[in-house]
Design a protein around this motif. Structure first.
Motif, PDB file in Angstrom:
ATOM      1  N   PRO A  38       0.806  -1.237  -0.009  1.00 63.77           N
ATOM      2  CA  PRO A  38       0.024   0.086   0.215  1.00 63.77           C
ATOM      3  C   PRO A  38       0.788   1.410  -0.092  1.00 63.77           C
ATOM      4  CG  PRO A  38       0.103  -0.984   2.015  1.00 63.77           C
ATOM      5  CD  PRO A  38       0.801  -1.982   1.213  1.00 63.77           C
ATOM      6  N   TYR A  39       2.000   1.063  -0.298  1.00 66.51           N
ATOM      7  CA  TYR A  39       3.062   2.343  -0.250  1.00 66.51           C
ATOM      8  C   TYR A  39       4.106   2.174  -1.568  1.00 66.51           C
ATOM      9  CZ  TYR A  39       5.684  -1.439   2.020  1.00 66.51           C
ATOM     10  OH  TYR A  39       6.369  -2.621   2.350  1.00 66.51           O
ATOM     11  N   TYR A  40       4.478   3.293  -1.826  1.00 72.62           N
ATOM     12  CA  TYR A  40       5.585   3.348  -2.930  1.00 72.62           C
ATOM     13  C   TYR A  40       6.922   3.152  -2.368  1.00 72.62           C
ATOM     14  CZ  TYR A  40       1.813   5.408  -5.605  1.00 72.62           C
ATOM     15  OH  TYR A  40       0.839   5.641  -6.639  1.00 72.62           O
ATOM     16  N   ILE A  41       7.704   2.602  -3.127  1.00 73.30           N
ATOM     17  CA  ILE A  41       9.192   2.591  -2.821  1.00 73.30           C
ATOM     18  C   ILE A  41       9.931   3.351  -3.768  1.00 73.30           C
ATOM     19  CG2 ILE A  41      11.283   1.065  -2.874  1.00 73.30           C
ATOM     20  CD1 ILE A  41       9.189  -1.215  -1.932  1.00 73.30           C
ATOM     21  N   SER A  42      10.762   4.279  -3.153  1.00 77.00           N
ATOM     22  CA  SER A  42      11.556   5.106  -4.078  1.00 77.00           C
ATOM     23  C   SER A  42      13.052   5.591  -3.601  1.00 77.00           C
ATOM     24  CB  SER A  42      10.766   6.594  -4.353  1.00 77.00           C
ATOM     25  OG  SER A  42      10.818   7.105  -3.041  1.00 77.00           O
ATOM     26  N   PHE A  43      13.807   5.908  -4.527  1.00 77.75           N
ATOM     27  CA  PHE A  43      15.325   6.144  -4.095  1.00 77.75           C
ATOM     28  C   PHE A  43      15.558   7.555  -4.592  1.00 77.75           C
ATOM     29  CE2 PHE A  43      15.046   1.762  -4.823  1.00 77.75           C
ATOM     30  CZ  PHE A  43      15.683   0.918  -3.825  1.00 77.75           C
ATOM     31  N   SER A  44      16.476   8.022  -3.583  1.00 77.65           N
ATOM     32  CA  SER A  44      16.989   9.589  -3.860  1.00 77.65           C
ATOM     33  C   SER A  44      18.498   9.354  -3.955  1.00 77.65           C
ATOM     34  CB  SER A  44      16.654  10.571  -2.992  1.00 77.65           C
ATOM     35  OG  SER A  44      15.115  10.696  -3.056  1.00 77.65           O
ATOM     36  N   VAL A  45      19.187   9.827  -4.766  1.00 79.54           N
ATOM     37  CA  VAL A  45      20.604   9.634  -5.115  1.00 79.54           C
ATOM     38  C   VAL A  45      21.304  10.985  -5.008  1.00 79.54           C
ATOM     39  CG1 VAL A  45      20.686   7.352  -5.786  1.00 79.54           C
ATOM     40  CG2 VAL A  45      20.506   9.068  -7.636  1.00 79.54           C
ATOM     41  N   GLY A  46      22.527  11.130  -4.679  1.00 81.93           N
ATOM     42  CA  GLY A  46      23.321  12.306  -4.863  1.00 81.93           C
ATOM     43  C   GLY A  46      24.479  11.880  -5.677  1.00 81.93           C
ATOM     44  N   ILE A  47      24.625  11.886  -6.747  1.00 79.75           N
ATOM     45  CA  ILE A  47      25.705  11.565  -7.633  1.00 79.75           C
ATOM     46  C   ILE A  47      26.468  12.761  -8.130  1.00 79.75           C
ATOM     47  CG2 ILE A  47      26.659   9.957  -9.553  1.00 79.75           C
ATOM     48  CD1 ILE A  47      23.829   8.550  -9.322  1.00 79.75           C
ATOM     49  N   LEU A  48      27.767  12.757  -7.990  1.00 81.92           N
ATOM     50  CA  LEU A  48      28.732  13.867  -8.423  1.00 81.92           C
ATOM     51  C   LEU A  48      29.850  13.100  -9.364  1.00 81.92           C
ATOM     52  CD1 LEU A  48      29.322  16.815  -8.033  1.00 81.92           C
ATOM     53  CD2 LEU A  48      30.894  16.099  -5.977  1.00 81.92           C
ATOM     54  N   GLU A  49      29.983  13.637 -10.312  1.00 78.36           N
ATOM     55  CA  GLU A  49      31.164  13.342 -11.312  1.00 78.36           C
ATOM     56  C   GLU A  49      32.450  14.028 -11.215  1.00 78.36           C
ATOM     57  OE1 GLU A  49      31.778  12.518 -16.028  1.00 78.36           O
ATOM     58  OE2 GLU A  49      29.615  12.679 -15.427  1.00 78.36           O
ATOM     59  N   PHE A  50      33.462  13.450 -11.068  1.00 81.19           N
ATOM     60  CA  PHE A  50      34.685  13.954 -10.876  1.00 81.19           C
ATOM     61  C   PHE A  50      36.030  13.260 -11.465  1.00 81.19           C
ATOM     62  CE2 PHE A  50      34.220  11.145  -7.300  1.00 81.19           C
ATOM     63  CZ  PHE A  50      35.420  10.554  -7.057  1.00 81.19           C
ATOM     64  N   THR A  51      36.903  14.015 -11.673  1.00 83.49           N
ATOM     65  CA  THR A  51      38.121  13.440 -12.216  1.00 83.49           C
ATOM     66  C   THR A  51      39.039  13.299 -10.943  1.00 83.49           C
ATOM     67  OG1 THR A  51      37.729  14.087 -14.302  1.00 83.49           O
ATOM     68  CG2 THR A  51      39.933  13.779 -13.701  1.00 83.49           C
ATOM     69  N   CYS A  52      39.577  11.993 -10.741  1.00 85.36           N
ATOM     70  CA  CYS A  52      40.497  12.151  -9.337  1.00 85.36           C
ATOM     71  C   CYS A  52      41.818  12.509  -9.762  1.00 85.36           C
ATOM     72  CB  CYS A  52      41.051  10.397  -9.122  1.00 85.36           C
ATOM     73  SG  CYS A  52      39.580   9.327  -8.542  1.00 85.36           S
ATOM     74  N   ASN A  53      42.227  13.269  -8.713  1.00 82.75           N
ATOM     75  CA  ASN A  53      43.673  14.033  -8.720  1.00 82.75           C
ATOM     76  C   ASN A  53      44.064  14.242  -7.379  1.00 82.75           C
ATOM     77  OD1 ASN A  53      43.058  16.691  -7.887  1.00 82.75           O
ATOM     78  ND2 ASN A  53      41.666  16.596  -9.624  1.00 82.75           N
ATOM     79  N   LYS A  54      45.143  14.622  -7.165  1.00 81.31           N
ATOM     80  CA  LYS A  54      45.983  14.842  -5.743  1.00 81.31           C
ATOM     81  C   LYS A  54      45.303  15.955  -4.938  1.00 81.31           C
ATOM     82  CE  LYS A  54      50.167  12.778  -6.823  1.00 81.31           C
ATOM     83  NZ  LYS A  54      51.528  12.570  -6.741  1.00 81.31           N
ATOM     84  N   ILE A  56      41.958  16.492  -4.685  1.00 84.46           N
ATOM     85  CA  ILE A  56      40.577  16.284  -4.358  1.00 84.46           C
ATOM     86  C   ILE A  56      40.460  16.128  -2.711  1.00 84.46           C
ATOM     87  CG2 ILE A  56      38.745  14.185  -4.191  1.00 84.46           C
ATOM     88  CD1 ILE A  56      39.006  15.727  -7.101  1.00 84.46           C
ATOM     89  N   VAL A  57      39.456  16.866  -2.380  1.00 79.54           N
ATOM     90  CA  VAL A  57      39.159  16.843  -1.056  1.00 79.54           C
ATOM     91  C   VAL A  57      37.809  15.907  -0.745  1.00 79.54           C
ATOM     92  CG1 VAL A  57      38.650  18.146   1.071  1.00 79.54           C
ATOM     93  CG2 VAL A  57      40.323  18.806  -0.474  1.00 79.54           C
ATOM     94  N   LEU A  58      37.795  14.620  -0.326  1.00 78.15           N
ATOM     95  CA  LEU A  58      36.803  13.996  -0.048  1.00 78.15           C
ATOM     96  C   LEU A  58      35.536  14.560   0.504  1.00 78.15           C
ATOM     97  CD1 LEU A  58      35.680  11.146  -0.779  1.00 78.15           C
ATOM     98  CD2 LEU A  58      36.481  10.442   1.371  1.00 78.15           C
ATOM     99  N   GLU A  59      35.732  15.199   1.531  1.00 79.70           N
ATOM    100  CA  GLU A  59      34.752  15.790   2.189  1.00 79.70           C
ATOM    101  C   GLU A  59      33.959  16.916   1.622  1.00 79.70           C
ATOM    102  OE1 GLU A  59      37.839  15.505   3.631  1.00 79.70           O
ATOM    103  OE2 GLU A  59      37.647  14.025   5.024  1.00 79.70           O
TER     104      GLU A  59
END
Length: 85
Positions: A38-54, A56-59
């Motif tokens: 009797p309910y909907y299932i849904s997903f929300s995502v936060g996807i960020l595209e980036f190029t790895c390099n030295k 980069i600050v993960l936070e």
């Protein structure tokens, strides 16, 4: 994986993030159609595209992805309860 590299695309091609979101939406629509719940299932995502390099600050990347997640959440339906027809 998604968000970990850059790709070059021509005019009508979707980027990998958009494809992933579309596939997730189709999956959840199909699941909701057959679930019998009797309910909907849904997903929300936060996807960020980036190029790895030295430099980069993960936070910082996580903060940006988190912001994108909440933008997606605001686009969702207000109620997860299905209307009984």
């Amino acid at each position: 994986g998604y968000g970990s590299h850059s790709e070059t695309h021509s005019g009508n091609q979707e980027n990998s993030i958009r494809k992933f979101k579309r596939r997730l939406k189709v999956f959840t629509q199909n699941l909701n159609d057959i679930s019998g719940k009797p309910y909907y299932i849904s997903f929300s995502v936060g996807i960020l595209e980036f190029t790895c390099n030295k430099t980069i600050v993960l936070e910082e990347l996580l903060d940006k992805a988190d912001t994108l997640l909440y933008v997606e959440k605001k686009k969702k339906r207000k109620s997860i309860v299905k209307e009984i027809i």
